[in-house]
Design a protein around this motif. Structure first.
Motif, PDB file in Angstrom:
ATOM      1  N   SER A 118       0.828  -1.154   0.015  1.00 46.69           N
ATOM      2  CA  SER A 118       0.170  -0.051  -0.095  1.00 46.69           C
ATOM      3  C   SER A 118       0.880   1.107   0.026  1.00 46.69           C
ATOM      4  O   SER A 118       1.924   1.181   0.565  1.00 46.69           O
ATOM      5  CB  SER A 118      -1.009   0.006   1.037  1.00 46.69           C
ATOM      6  N   LYS A 164       1.825   5.189   0.978  1.00 45.65           N
ATOM      7  CA  LYS A 164       1.563   5.959   2.188  1.00 45.65           C
ATOM      8  C   LYS A 164       0.391   6.772   2.208  1.00 45.65           C
ATOM      9  O   LYS A 164       0.000   7.385   0.996  1.00 45.65           O
ATOM     10  CB  LYS A 164       2.734   7.045   2.278  1.00 45.65           C
ATOM     11  N   SER A 165      -0.393   6.810   3.323  1.00 45.51           N
ATOM     12  CA  SER A 165      -1.451   7.771   3.495  1.00 45.51           C
ATOM     13  C   SER A 165      -1.148   9.130   3.319  1.00 45.51           C
ATOM     14  O   SER A 165      -0.134   9.399   3.743  1.00 45.51           O
ATOM     15  CB  SER A 165      -2.448   7.503   4.586  1.00 45.51           C
ATOM     16  N   TRP A 209       5.561   3.998  12.264  1.00 49.76           N
ATOM     17  CA  TRP A 209       4.297   4.495  11.889  1.00 49.76           C
ATOM     18  C   TRP A 209       4.607   5.719  10.994  1.00 49.76           C
ATOM     19  O   TRP A 209       4.229   6.061  10.022  1.00 49.76           O
ATOM     20  CB  TRP A 209       3.451   4.868  13.032  1.00 49.76           C
ATOM     21  N   LYS A 232       3.589   5.245   7.321  1.00 48.69           N
ATOM     22  CA  LYS A 232       2.461   5.522   6.985  1.00 48.69           C
ATOM     23  C   LYS A 232       2.112   7.047   7.060  1.00 48.69           C
ATOM     24  O   LYS A 232       0.814   7.376   6.804  1.00 48.69           O
ATOM     25  CB  LYS A 232       1.579   4.970   8.184  1.00 48.69           C
ATOM     26  N   THR A 233       2.953   7.824   6.994  1.00 44.19           N
ATOM     27  CA  THR A 233       2.674   9.272   7.015  1.00 44.19           C
ATOM     28  C   THR A 233       3.648   9.744   5.806  1.00 44.19           C
ATOM     29  O   THR A 233       4.654   9.012   5.126  1.00 44.19           O
ATOM     30  CB  THR A 233       3.271   9.912   8.156  1.00 44.19           C
ATOM     31  N   SER A 282      -3.481  -2.275   5.729  1.00 48.68           N
ATOM     32  CA  SER A 282      -3.975  -1.360   4.338  1.00 48.68           C
ATOM     33  C   SER A 282      -4.384  -0.100   4.834  1.00 48.68           C
ATOM     34  O   SER A 282      -4.812   0.170   6.069  1.00 48.68           O
ATOM     35  CB  SER A 282      -5.284  -1.895   3.924  1.00 48.68           C
ATOM     36  N   ASP A 283      -4.160   1.162   4.236  1.00 46.06           N
ATOM     37  CA  ASP A 283      -4.382   2.541   4.327  1.00 46.06           C
ATOM     38  C   ASP A 283      -6.052   2.668   4.565  1.00 46.06           C
ATOM     39  O   ASP A 283      -6.276   3.593   5.252  1.00 46.06           O
ATOM     40  CB  ASP A 283      -3.886   3.615   3.589  1.00 46.06           C
ATOM     41  N   ASN A 284      -6.816   1.895   3.788  1.00 44.32           N
ATOM     42  CA  ASN A 284      -8.066   2.045   3.959  1.00 44.32           C
ATOM     43  C   ASN A 284      -8.609   1.765   5.392  1.00 44.32           C
ATOM     44  O   ASN A 284      -9.778   2.257   5.584  1.00 44.32           O
ATOM     45  CB  ASN A 284      -8.643   0.804   3.043  1.00 44.32           C
ATOM     46  N   GLU A 340      -7.283   2.980   8.326  1.00 44.16           N
ATOM     47  CA  GLU A 340      -7.137   4.243   9.010  1.00 44.16           C
ATOM     48  C   GLU A 340      -8.158   5.304   8.237  1.00 44.16           C
ATOM     49  O   GLU A 340      -8.685   5.921   8.981  1.00 44.16           O
ATOM     50  CB  GLU A 340      -5.633   4.588   8.765  1.00 44.16           C
ATOM     51  N   ALA A 341      -8.337   5.339   6.969  1.00 45.76           N
ATOM     52  CA  ALA A 341      -9.084   6.047   6.387  1.00 45.76           C
ATOM     53  C   ALA A 341     -10.630   5.974   6.625  1.00 45.76           C
ATOM     54  O   ALA A 341     -11.347   7.129   6.972  1.00 45.76           O
ATOM     55  CB  ALA A 341      -8.951   5.984   4.723  1.00 45.76           C
TER      56      ALA A 341
END
Length: 559
Positions: free
Chosen positions: A3, A5-6, A379, A383-384, A455-457, A459-460
């Motif tokens: 995935s 990065k969000s 994280w 993820k960022t 998955s970033d989904n 968190e979204a």
């Protein structure tokens, strides 16, 4: 699953606090080593005579021999590890070796035995009037207490890195492509050299470089065997500059920079090889490889594995255990000399139980600190899109490449300064900082691997339904990364509870850890008490690493 990065970002204040913590933990000690090397009087508040310590140290009669000895030591250990690990790994990866899982377990055991404890076990076994001489009338003290003996002891501690790397690589490759080459007319030697070897060469080279790095960084084995063998290396010489009077801060800093440079060079070369020199096969679906039968070679291979496993693992464990359960060394190995008094001493004597309690407390604190910092750092990195992710990644990776003795020197030079209003120096807090700095990479890498599978989904979706960043972390990130994070924290706990060189360098007066207790008991002649503590250390480390392996297997299975 991969995935991207969000778009999440850590709150600026929280991100600044994280960078500050890592700067104090990692960057500041390294910076002070460099400053002390450049400005020899900086501890007195003076920037006079810059770089004078370099010329003085590098021109000293002992520096070049130290550097040469360290390079020679690391190179010979790496070559010997390849000579042992590659054949054993090839047999394990390509053929059906009898009792294969037993050999894997025995070759993992050197990682459970602290190197300094293994070295003490070798001394008890091979020295004049040691256990080998008592049993068969032969002692190998003349070999053990030599440069070659120190190399052999270190090799037996690190060759499993090559073994496991090669065996896993060859198990994945198999002999299928080699068989195809044979069908098209290639001879056995050519098919191995042109197909099998290129596919595993990166694994061999990377693991050899890792053994080189571990050898030049190691303190315990050279410190235990080196004085009687007349072997001096950079790691032990750095420690001597702090323990022997007059204390030579600048000389220790210069030698620390030299050792760090060697280690970092090998570390980055290893990563470059893995990233840039990989060979790949393009053959559609992966095909499960089936190990071949050894046929007439079954018994010779079994004998070979038994000899190596006995030499590397069972022999030092035997010496440690026998010493822990016998009254006196001179009494020999017989039923009348058996006792449990050394274990009773650990519990009856406040010194032993105090050392164990201190180590367990420090290991617990280290696991909690590195676990929290590791998860937050991972994280941010994974993820960022926060600025400074690359710098954060470098900071968390740097301790993995730094020798432990360099970290200890850096912490001494950092916190033993008069301008600090408050300092952890000369308290147990300095040990907590040292262990946390050295072991931070474990939680970061484990948590990063776990986060890449989330998955970033998730968190979204949580954000869409009104969850705050702290709720997302608490309700989604932490539960899903918990198996990997707990596994890494158990590894941190096991390693921190037995760390030696920083304990010797940094422990304040009156504070003893398990490693210091074992070391001092051996020096004072209470060898049985020290080996009893060693047995406790090996059993506790083994139990924790077994739990960690269980958590890792659970984490690796799809959820």
């Amino acid at each position: 699953m991969t995935s991207s990065k969000s778009g999440a970002r850590m709150h600026p204040a929280a991100l600044s606090a994280l960078f500050l913590a890592l700067a104090l933990l990692v960057a500041l000690p390294i910076a002070f080593v460099a400053l002390q090397a450049i400005f020899p009087d900086i501890n007195l508040g003076s920037f006079a005579h810059p770089f004078s310590s370099f010329s003085r140290s590098l021109n000293h009669d002992t520096t070049l021999p130290l550097l040469f000895n360290t390079l020679r030591f690391g190179t010979l250990v790496a070559l010997a590890s390849v000579l042992i690990g590659v054949p054993l790994g090839a047999l394990r990866g390509l053929f059906r070796v009898p009792l294969a899982r037993v050999w894997d377990l025995l070759f993992l055991a050197p990682f459970l035995i602290p190197p300094y404890l293994a070295a003490l076990g070798w001394m008890l076994l091979l020295q004049p009037h040691g256990y080998l001489e008592q049993l068969v009338g032969v002692n190998l003290g003349h070999f053990l207490f030599s440069f070659q003996g120190v190399v052999a002891a270190m090799t037996l501690n690190v060759f499993p890195i090559v073994y496991f790397s090669v065996s896993r690589a060859l198990a994945a490759v198999g002999l299928r492509l080699t068989d195809v080459a044979r069908i098209f007319g290639a001879g056995p030697w050519r098919s191995v050299m042109r197909i099998t070897l290129p596919l595993v060469l990166p694994a061999i080279a990377a693991s050899a470089l890792l053994t080189f790095t571990m050898a030049i960084e190691e303190f315990g084995i050279p410190a235990a065997l080196g004085p009687r063998a007349g072997v001096a290396l950079l790691a032990t010489s750095i420690e001597q500059r702090f323990s022997d009077w007059p204390i030579d801060l600048s000389g220790a800093a210069v030698l620390s920079l030299l050792l760090a440079l060697l280690a970092l060079t090998a570390f980055f070369l290893q990563h470059w090889l893995l990233a840039k020199r990989n060979f790949e096969t393009h053959a559609g679906k992966p095909v499960a490889t089936t190990p071949r039968e050894l046929g007439a070679w079954r018994w010779p291979v079994l004998v070979l594995f038994f000899i190596i496993a006995t030499t590397a693992t069972l022999a030092p464990l035997f010496a440690i255990a026998v010493t822990a359960f016998t009254r006196t060394l001179s009494g020999g190995i017989n039923g009348t000399n058996l006792t449990l008094n050394h274990f009773r001493t650990l519990w009856a004597d406040g010194e032993g139980i105090g050392a164990l309690s201190t180590s367990l407390s420090l290991a617990t604190g280290t696991a909690l600190i590195t676990g929290a910092l590791g998860l937050l750092s991972a994280w941010v990195i994974v993820k960022t899109r926060s600025r400074g992710r690359s710098l954060l990644d470098a900071l968390t990776l740097m301790p993995h490449a730094l020798p432990g003795v360099v970290v200890g020197v850096g912490l001494i030079l950092t916190w033993n300064q008069s301008f600090w209003p408050l300092t952890p120096y000369n308290t147990w807090g300095i040990l907590l900082l040292a262990y946390s700095c050295l072991l931070l990479p474990y939680p970061v890498r484990y948590a990063s691997a776990a986060l890449r599978q989330i998955s970033d989904n998730l968190e979204a979706a949580a954000r869409v339904h009104g969850a705050s960043a702290s709720q997302v972390m608490r309700r989604i990130i932490v539960p899903l990364t918990a198996p990997a994070l707990i596994s890494s924290m158990l590894i941190v706990f096991a390693i921190a509870s037995r760390e030696l060189v920083n304990s010797l360098l940094l422990a304040p007066s009156g504070v003893q850890t398990v490693s210091i207790y074992i070391w001092q008991q051996f020096e004072q002649g209470s060898i049985g008490d020290g080996m009893a503590m060693g047995i406790v250390t090996v059993l506790s480390s083994g139990s924790l690493l077994a739990i960690s392996a269980h958590w890792t297997r659970r984490f690796n299975h799809p959820m």
